[in-house]
Every structure is written in structure tokens, then in C-alpha cells.
Design a protein around this motif. Structure first.
Motif: not given
Length: 336
Positions: A32, A36, A147, A314, A323-324, A327
């Protein structure tokens, strides 16, 4: 926007969790954070602010448990990661229990958040990333991103759960208060209710907690996050829960977020902490909202329009392939 992360946050890597009655692969994986990082580019390594800001939020006995649980589990002959299997119905009963099996139940509320030999290190540096982002905003930055991995909003003052061990949003809010910010607001826009954050500030009137989340009548964590939970004592009226049904899309979510932002403005917040979970994404494997990647930019622009110094933490989000981008959409939307 400055972003903060330490590579030691990748060390926490349990192998499995108990989910919906069976063991499955652990969802809150190091991948994860890697996704990101690949999407947002440069991040700064946080400084070390020590344990004092953590202990301003978390019980000292609980912190000691996090540090030593894996070693004590292994010494007791238990295989694998530390995982609870018995919990006290009366949580606050004061019993001088020292067996690791009992302590896991004392300091947790579910079996989905195993502890490994590296959990304390990763959680510690997750908190340091949160503190570094907070310090950047206190020093004059309009906003900053932490993060945080492991995430934090399910962790209470003396318990873990929901993949969370240290409550990074609460640590950030308390650090801002200790730095002289009179009123802090936390806006939680993760799919799941931040029960730990709510618990920590339940009786306090100096930190406002607003959460938009899946209705706990149908979704985890079930026992917290209902609309009639508004705080007690000095905190009466400083908690706002806005549960939404499964299938919620941008229009309803945005309107609801607007209600939360109006309440935060009425509270007179001087600094905003955002607990951001990308598990509201339509493709998230463990959630059921219908937001799409461009929607996060829209929501972020609305938050930015509140014109508050803002620290973004986060939290969840488990569709690793997207996910990246999710974000990055939020951060770019906030930056305009």
C-alpha cells in the motif's frame, strides 16, 4: 505539499488476519505504502520527536505492551504473529494479569490486527511522520501530508484494532493543542468509523471530531459511529457522526462532507486534521462506497476551501493498484 514517510514503516508485515470468520491474507500490506510513494514522488524523512507526544495520547502500559508483545509471545511458545483470542466483556476491569494471552485481549478489540516483531518500529515511525507533517503546518505550511502506515484511527488510548496501533490523527491533534492551537478539528473520511479517535476525545471540548463513514449498523466497527453519539461531559456536541449507506457516491458524500465542514467552521477550528481513507473507492475489496479517482480531487478542493491549516493523515484504502492514483488525486485537488 510536503509529504513525510520513513522506510521503517514498511517493516510491519503480518501474514494473515481473521476476517469475516476465517483467516485470510493481511490486507494492510507494505505494498500500500509503496504504491502511494510511486504515485506522489518525493517524500521527506521525518525527524524523531520521541515518545512524549505518543504518551500524551496513549496509555503508558499499552505502549509498553506494543513494544514487548512479540517477544513475550515467542517466549510463551506461541507460533506466528501475536493474535488475540479472548477479550474481557468488562473492558475496564482492573486485573493484574501478566500472561501475554490475557494482555492481548486487554489491549485490543479485534483479531484483525496482529503484532509482529517490527510492529512497534513501524507504528512509532508512522507517528513520527504524523508529527513531522503537523510541525510543518505549525511552522507555516498551508498543508502537509503524512503517509501513515500502519494507519491509526481505530486505535484508542489503550487498545489496537482495525490494522491500527497508534492513533496518528489523535497524536497530531494533541501535538497541535500542546503547541498552543486552541481548537483543533478532525475530519475523518475513511470508509470505516474512527472509533479510537472518537473515544480519545469523547469528553473533550477542545478537539472536534467529525466522521463520514459507512453505517455501523451494517459495517465494521459496528459498536461505534452511530448518529446519536455526540460526546459527553465537556465533549458534549464535539462529536459529529454522519453514517451513510452502502453504495454512496460522490453527490451524497460531497453534500455530507459539506455538512461536516460547516460544523467544523461553527466550532471555530484553527487547525484541521484530515483522516483520509481511500477505501471509499468503488473498487476497494473490503468496502462498499462508489467514489471514483477524480472524485477525491473534488472533495479535497472543498476541504481546501475551508482555508484552515491542514494536516492530512493516510488511513485506509486496500485497492492497491488504484491506491496511488487515488491519493495523488486528493493531494492535487487540495493543492488546486
Amino acid at each position: 505539499m510536503k509529504a513525510f514517510f520513513h522506510r521503517r514503516q514498511l517493516l510491519h508485515a503480518p501474514t494473515r488476519e481473521l476476517h469475516n470468520g476465517g483467516f485470510t491474507d493481511y490486507a494492510e500490506t507494505p505494498a500500500r505504502a509503496e504504491a502511494i510513494l510511486a504515485a506522489i514522488g518525493d517524500v521527506q524523512m521525518p525527524g524523531d520527536f520521541g515518545e512524549k507526544p505518543i504518551l500524551a495520547v496513549h496509555d503508558a502500559g499499552y505502549v509498553e505492551f506494543l513494544k514487548t508483545a512479540a517477544e513475550r509471545w515467542a517466549a510463551a511458545g506461541r507460533p506466528g504473529d501475536v493474535t488475540g483470542y479472548v477479550w474481557p466483556v468488562v473492558r475496564r476491569r482492573a486485573l493484574a494479569l501478566d500472561r501475554i494471552d490475557a494482555l492481548v485481549g486487554r489491549y485490543s478489540f479485534d483479531a484483525s490486527s496482529p503484532i509482529t516483531a517490527d510492529t512497534w518500529t513501524s507504528a512509532y515511525w508512522s507517528a513520527q511522520s504524523a508529527l513531522a507533517a503537523t510541525q510543518a503546518v505549525l511552522s507555516g505550511e498551508r498543508s502537509a501530508f503524512a503517509l501513515c502506515r500502519p494507519p491509526g484511527h481505530h486505535a484508542g488510548a489503550d487498545y489496537l484494532g482495525g490494522y491500527c496501533h497508534l492513533n496518528v490523527a489523535a497524536i497530531a491533534a494533541q501535538a497541535a493543542r500542546d503547541a498552543g492551537v486552541r481548537r483543533v478539528a478532525i475530519l475523518d473520511i475513511d470508509y470505516h468509523h474512527g472509533n479510537g479517535t472518537q473515544d480519545i476525545f469523547w469528553e473533550r471540548g477542545d478537539v472536534f471530531y467529525a466522521s463520514i463513514h459507512a453505517d455501523p449498523a451494517s459495517d465494521y466497527p459496528f459498536y461505534w459511529g452511530h448518529a446519536d453519539e455526540v460526546g459527553e461531559g465537556n465533549g458534549a456536541g464535539a462529536t459529529l457522526n454522519l453514517p451513510l449507506p452502502r453504495g454512496t457516491g460522490l453527490a451524497v458524500f460531497r453534500r455530507t462532507q459539506g455538512m461536516a465542514l460547516e460544523a467544523i467552521a461553527a466550532f471555530g477550528a484553527e487547525l484541521l486534521v484530515v483522516s483520509f481513507g481511500a477505501d471509499t473507492y468503488a473498487g476497494d475489496p473490503i468496502s462498499s462506497f462508489k467514489l471514483e479517482t477524480p472524485d477525491y480531487a473534488v472533495l479535497a478542493a472543498d476541504i481546501a476551501a475551508a482555508c484552515l491549516p491542514t494536516v492530512i493523515m493516510m488511513e485506509g484504502g486496500y485497492a492497491v493498484d488504484a491506491l496511488g492514483d487515488n491519493v495523488a488525486s486528493l493531494l492535487l485537488g487540495f493543492a488546486g
